[in-house]
Scaffold this motif. Structure first.
Motif, PDB file in Angstrom:
ATOM      1  N   GLU A   1       0.820  -1.217   0.000  1.00  0.00           N
ATOM      2  CA  GLU A   1       0.000   0.000   0.000  1.00  0.00           C
ATOM      3  C   GLU A   1       0.853   1.268   0.000  1.00  0.00           C
ATOM      4  O   GLU A   1       0.575   2.205  -0.734  1.00  0.00           O
ATOM      5  N   VAL A   2       1.885   1.307   0.834  1.00  0.00           N
ATOM      6  CA  VAL A   2       2.743   2.494   0.891  1.00  0.00           C
ATOM      7  C   VAL A   2       3.447   2.690  -0.454  1.00  0.00           C
ATOM      8  O   VAL A   2       3.509   3.808  -0.972  1.00  0.00           O
ATOM      9  N   LYS A   3       3.932   1.604  -1.036  1.00  0.00           N
ATOM     10  CA  LYS A   3       4.600   1.679  -2.343  1.00  0.00           C
ATOM     11  C   LYS A   3       3.628   2.134  -3.427  1.00  0.00           C
ATOM     12  O   LYS A   3       3.948   3.013  -4.237  1.00  0.00           O
ATOM     13  N   GLU A   4       2.412   1.571  -3.452  1.00  0.00           N
ATOM     14  CA  GLU A   4       1.413   1.954  -4.459  1.00  0.00           C
ATOM     15  C   GLU A   4       1.016   3.422  -4.331  1.00  0.00           C
ATOM     16  O   GLU A   4       0.909   4.125  -5.329  1.00  0.00           O
ATOM     17  N   GLU A   5       0.793   3.880  -3.107  1.00  0.00           N
ATOM     18  CA  GLU A   5       0.296   5.238  -2.898  1.00  0.00           C
ATOM     19  C   GLU A   5       1.369   6.303  -3.053  1.00  0.00           C
ATOM     20  O   GLU A   5       1.070   7.409  -3.495  1.00  0.00           O
ATOM     21  N   THR A   6       2.615   5.981  -2.666  1.00  0.00           N
ATOM     22  CA  THR A   6       3.647   7.034  -2.603  1.00  0.00           C
ATOM     23  C   THR A   6       4.906   6.751  -3.412  1.00  0.00           C
ATOM     24  O   THR A   6       5.735   7.639  -3.581  1.00  0.00           O
TER      25      THR A   6
ATOM     26  N   HIS B   1       3.151  10.151  -5.956  1.00  0.00           N
ATOM     27  CA  HIS B   1       1.858   9.760  -5.373  1.00  0.00           C
ATOM     28  C   HIS B   1       0.873   9.282  -6.432  1.00  0.00           C
ATOM     29  O   HIS B   1       0.924   9.663  -7.580  1.00  0.00           O
ATOM     30  N   GLN B   2      -0.004   8.419  -5.979  1.00  0.00           N
ATOM     31  CA  GLN B   2      -1.038   7.798  -6.795  1.00  0.00           C
ATOM     32  C   GLN B   2      -2.127   8.844  -7.063  1.00  0.00           C
ATOM     33  O   GLN B   2      -2.957   9.116  -6.220  1.00  0.00           O
ATOM     34  N   GLU B   3      -2.105   9.432  -8.254  1.00  0.00           N
ATOM     35  CA  GLU B   3      -2.950  10.588  -8.580  1.00  0.00           C
ATOM     36  C   GLU B   3      -4.448  10.337  -8.428  1.00  0.00           C
ATOM     37  O   GLU B   3      -5.172  11.208  -7.987  1.00  0.00           O
ATOM     38  N   TYR B   4      -4.937   9.157  -8.791  1.00  0.00           N
ATOM     39  CA  TYR B   4      -6.385   8.940  -8.732  1.00  0.00           C
ATOM     40  C   TYR B   4      -6.888   8.692  -7.314  1.00  0.00           C
ATOM     41  O   TYR B   4      -8.081   8.802  -7.048  1.00  0.00           O
ATOM     42  N   GLU B   5      -5.990   8.364  -6.365  1.00  0.00           N
ATOM     43  CA  GLU B   5      -6.406   8.150  -4.972  1.00  0.00           C
ATOM     44  C   GLU B   5      -6.044   9.314  -4.059  1.00  0.00           C
ATOM     45  O   GLU B   5      -6.695   9.533  -3.056  1.00  0.00           O
ATOM     46  N   LEU B   6      -4.979  10.043  -4.416  1.00  0.00           N
ATOM     47  CA  LEU B   6      -4.436  11.062  -3.510  1.00  0.00           C
ATOM     48  C   LEU B   6      -4.321  12.435  -4.164  1.00  0.00           C
ATOM     49  O   LEU B   6      -3.984  12.543  -5.339  1.00  0.00           O
TER      50      LEU B   6
END
Length: 163
Positions: A59-64, A104-109
């Motif tokens: 999750e941390v890798k996917e989001e950031t 960062h994951q543009e569509y989530e954050l």
């Protein structure tokens, strides 16, 4: 089937407190949900076939875009939503494992960045969990114990303890 239906009535989420060498925390600002527009820790749900510590790293890798290692388990947040959904989140202390270039994951954050805990306390848009964690000076992580075999009769393909 919506993601809410897929999870059923018992949810298991993970969240990672990533600290830089300078003592700053990796925080994200979500585009959706109850924390929309608020600073919070990177988080998400445990998927089928993974342990909770594997989920938090993913999750941390996917989001950031930040790869990490797990230092240990630091807490549990548990609650019940609308008297029916058991909502549980394990909080892990993580350490960056290499480059700290945030993508960062543009569509989530909306955003992801490292911020000093003192700076976060001044933010009106910080989650209640962040505020509580910042106030704790006694965070103790429970390190992972790997390589334990509980017996072949269970059929575990992964088995870890945090004590």
């Amino acid at each position: 089937m919506s993601s809410r239906e897929k999870r059923g009535k018992v949810w298991l989420a993970v969240s990672g407190l990533v600290q830089s060498d300078a003592g700053e925390w990796l925080v994200v600002k979500k585009r959706y949900g109850g924390l929309k527009g608020k600073w919070s820790l990177p988080a998400g749900f445990v998927e089928e076939g993974e342990t909770a510590d594997e989920a938090v790293l993913r999750e941390v890798k996917e989001e950031t875009g930040i790869a990490c290692t797990v230092k240990g388990l630091i807490g549990l947040r548990t609650g019940v939503i609308k008297s029916e959904i058991s909502d549980n989140m394990l909080l892990f202390l993580l350490e960056p494992a290499g480059k700290m270039d945030i993508t960062h994951q543009e569509y989530e954050l909306y955003e992801a960045r490292f911020m000093a805990p003192e700076e976060l306390l001044k933010e009106k848009e910080a989650s209640i969990l962040l505020e509580y964690l910042i106030g704790r000076k006694d965070l103790l992580e429970k390190p992972v114990i790997d390589g334990v075999n509980p017996g072949d009769q269970f059929g575990y393909t992964a088995y870890k303890l945090f004590f």
